[in-house]
Scaffold this motif. Structure first.
Motif, short mmCIF file in Angstrom:
data_model
loop_
_atom_site.label_atom_id
_atom_site.label_comp_id
_atom_site.label_asym_id
_atom_site.label_seq_id
_atom_site.Cartn_x
_atom_site.Cartn_y
_atom_site.Cartn_z
N VAL A 1 -20.01 20.37 -6.22
CA VAL A 1 -20.14 19.00 -5.69
C VAL A 1 -19.86 17.93 -6.75
O VAL A 1 -19.15 16.95 -6.46
N PRO A 2 -20.37 18.05 -8.00
CA PRO A 2 -20.08 16.98 -8.97
C PRO A 2 -18.61 16.81 -9.30
O PRO A 2 -18.21 15.77 -9.85
N LEU A 3 -17.79 17.81 -9.00
CA LEU A 3 -16.38 17.77 -9.37
C LEU A 3 -15.48 17.33 -8.23
O LEU A 3 -14.25 17.33 -8.38
N LEU A 4 -16.02 16.97 -7.08
CA LEU A 4 -15.20 16.53 -5.95
C LEU A 4 -14.40 15.28 -6.33
O LEU A 4 -14.90 14.38 -7.00
N PRO A 5 -13.15 15.19 -5.90
CA PRO A 5 -12.24 14.13 -6.37
C PRO A 5 -12.43 12.79 -5.65
O PRO A 5 -11.55 12.33 -4.92
N GLY A 6 -13.57 12.16 -5.85
CA GLY A 6 -13.82 10.88 -5.18
C GLY A 6 -12.95 9.76 -5.70
O GLY A 6 -12.34 9.01 -4.92
N TRP A 7 -12.84 9.65 -7.04
CA TRP A 7 -12.04 8.56 -7.61
C TRP A 7 -10.57 8.74 -7.28
O TRP A 7 -9.87 7.77 -6.93
N THR A 8 -10.06 9.95 -7.37
CA THR A 8 -8.65 10.19 -7.08
C THR A 8 -8.33 9.84 -5.63
O THR A 8 -7.28 9.26 -5.33
N THR A 9 -9.23 10.18 -4.72
CA THR A 9 -9.02 9.84 -3.30
C THR A 9 -8.97 8.33 -3.11
O THR A 9 -8.09 7.79 -2.41
N TYR A 10 -9.91 7.62 -3.73
CA TYR A 10 -9.91 6.16 -3.60
C TYR A 10 -8.64 5.54 -4.21
O TYR A 10 -8.05 4.61 -3.64
N HIS A 11 -8.24 6.08 -5.37
CA HIS A 11 -7.06 5.54 -6.04
C HIS A 11 -5.83 5.67 -5.13
O HIS A 11 -5.03 4.73 -4.99
N GLY A 12 -5.67 6.84 -4.51
CA GLY A 12 -4.53 7.02 -3.61
C GLY A 12 -4.58 6.09 -2.41
O GLY A 12 -3.56 5.55 -1.98
N LEU A 13 -5.78 5.91 -1.84
CA LEU A 13 -5.92 5.01 -0.70
C LEU A 13 -5.58 3.57 -1.09
O LEU A 13 -4.92 2.84 -0.33
N TYR A 14 -6.00 3.16 -2.26
CA TYR A 14 -5.74 1.79 -2.70
C TYR A 14 -4.23 1.57 -2.89
O TYR A 14 -3.68 0.53 -2.51
N GLN A 15 -3.59 2.57 -3.49
CA GLN A 15 -2.15 2.44 -3.70
C GLN A 15 -1.40 2.30 -2.37
O GLN A 15 -0.46 1.51 -2.25
N LEU A 16 -1.83 3.06 -1.37
CA LEU A 16 -1.13 3.03 -0.08
C LEU A 16 -1.45 1.79 0.73
O LEU A 16 -0.55 1.15 1.29
N THR A 17 -2.74 1.43 0.82
CA THR A 17 -3.15 0.37 1.74
C THR A 17 -3.04 -1.03 1.15
O THR A 17 -2.76 -1.99 1.87
N ILE A 18 -3.27 -1.17 -0.15
CA ILE A 18 -3.28 -2.51 -0.76
C ILE A 18 -1.98 -2.78 -1.50
O ILE A 18 -1.33 -3.81 -1.29
#
Length: 464
Positions: free
Chosen positions: A385-402
């Motif tokens: 659980v501590p290694l789940l890619p939360g930041w990477t997921t957010y980074h990709g979403l920001y690049q696509l949506t914003i």
């Protein structure tokens, strides 16, 4: 196998010639029905808790064999378990089906069922007594009050905030946001809202709170991107990644496909909630930035141990694990995050780091969990659980949506690859740990048994 030998006259041959008929010597019909229902209900608890189809199959076969049904065929799909008892060439087989209608994390219930399985396969409990005990286990309420689980989710979010380099203010904000998400999700769940929409609401709440803090300058030192990334980790932690990969590896493709669809759908709900909120923020003039890169993990190794241990322990508590399992889960989280951080210092890429760290967690869980009477599944899931890619997921979403940058797709693929590496690494680590746990001389026999859940000794017949 006990054989029943009788003779019958074959009309196609010379009259008077009798042919032998062989088949298993079974108990009476009422006992057969009781044993099949018991085995199905045991498998249902395992499947609802996230165990793999191979583990469920091995368990059902072991329980049936322990009570005198040596010839059973088991078919496990994502929503049902079917078992058929062969009764020779004279009698028709008996087939039973059980549908798994609800799923949820209750590792105390799973541990109790696994203890019952050990006693069943060791001939320590009779079938009627085992059935009555399983009924009590299934109807037993959660071991902790619901507010304890909410506090555990909040504690997990705070620990993840420290793990990604945030300070006390980010940890406090993450804990408060997670508390609100959990309570709102509880209300929605009571109204039977599909989990897809619950994920949409959870992602929207996490990102809306972060944007509101950024717009009002309420906590200027808190980076909204880290707050959203923390929420993503919490909302992704309950998905059955390990069971999905295990099913795919062991050849249960139908079950793996069903789990994969659920994971993709729930992840899509989370992504939709975050993306819609970020776009709404842009429309209202609230635009955050992700220019500052996120460190792979905090550089202080002792803090990595502490934050990783706390994250895994809080997750295990939120999943209603037994008190005995909490320190084991904490140790798994500490080892996994420390391994990941040390590999980051060597310049290893993210997917390799995740795979190696998860393999270490799976190996350690396979070696020590059985000795400590803790299901390996608890250690495996909590440790990754501590290694789940939360930041990477957010980074990709920001690049696509914003930003409208197509590179966001590559970033999301990296996040998906990291999650897959974590799950497959756990399964590989458990596989490598079995010879150490059971002894090299019994390796071939253990290959037919369960992996992360189920009986410590498999049925005599291989699960091909």
């Amino acid at each position: 196998m006990r054989l029943r030998r009788r003779r019958y006259r074959d009309p196609r041959t010379t009259p008077g010639l009798w042919q032998p008929v062989e088949g298993p010597s079974l108990p009476d019909d009422s006992t057969v029905h009781l044993v099949l229902d018991l085995a199905l209900r045991v498998g249902e608890v395992q499947l609802a808790s996230g165990a793999g189809a191979a583990d469920v199959t091995a368990t059902v076969m072991a329980v049936a064999e322990a009570y005198g049904l040596p010839r059973t065929e088991v078919d496990v799909t994502y929503t049902s378990i079917t078992v058929s008892c062969h009764r020779g060439t004279e009698a028709a087989p008996i087939t039973s089906l059980r549908v798994v209608r609800s799923r949820g994390l209750d590792y105390t219930r799973l541990a109790a069922v696994e203890d019952l399985i050990r006693r069943i396969t060791s001939d320590q409990v009779k079938a009627p007594d085992a059935y009555a005990e399983l009924d009590r286990i299934s109807k037993r309420p959660h071991p902790y009050p619901r507010w304890v689980a909410t506090a555990a989710w909040a504690g997990m979010a705070g620990s993840v905030a420290f793990l990604v380099g945030g300070g006390p203010l980010l940890a406090l904000a993450a804990a408060l946001v997670t508390t609100v998400i959990d309570r709102v999700g509880r209300v929605l769940n009571r109204r039977a809202l599909p989990f897809f929409f619950q994920q949409v609401v959870g992602g929207a709440l996490a990102s809306a709170t972060a944007l509101a803090m950024y717009a009002t300058n309420l906590l200027p030192s808190v980076r909204p991107s880290l707050l959203i990334a923390t929420g993503i980790v919490v909302l992704l932690s309950g998905l059955s990644l390990v069971g999905t990969v295990q099913d795919a590896i062991t050849g249960y493709n139908v079950t793996a496909a069903g789990r994969s669809v659920e994971i993709v759908l729930l992840t899509a709900g989370l992504i939709a909630g975050i993306a819609l909120t970020l776009r709404a923020g842009v429309q209202f003039g609230v635009r955050t930035s992700i220019a500052d890169p996120l460190p792979p993990l905090i550089s202080d190794v002792p803090m990595q141990f502490a934050a990783g241990a706390a994250t895994s322990a809080f997750f295990a508590l939120a999943a209603y694990a037994t008190p005995r399992a909490l320190p084991i889960a904490a140790a798994a989280g500490a080892v996994g995050t420390a391994t990941y951080g040390l590999l980051a210092l060597t310049g290893t890429n993210a997917i390799t780091r995740a795979a190696v760290a998860a393999t270490v967690v799976g190996f350690g869980g396979a070696v020590i969990s059985r000795r400590l009477r803790t299901p390996p599944l608890v250690v495996a899931v909590a440790g990754m659980v501590p290694l789940l890619p939360g930041w990477t997921t957010y980074h990709g979403l920001y690049q696509l949506t914003i930003d409208g940058d197509a590179a966001g797709l590559s970033t999301l693929v990296l996040a998906a690859g990291t999650a897959l590496a974590l799950a497959s690494g756990v399964v590989l680590g458990e596989f490598l740990g079995r010879p150490v746990r059971t002894g090299l001389g019994r390796l071939e026999r253990k290959l037919a048994g369960s992996w992360l859940s189920g009986p410590p000794r498999p049925a005599r017949r291989r699960v091909d």
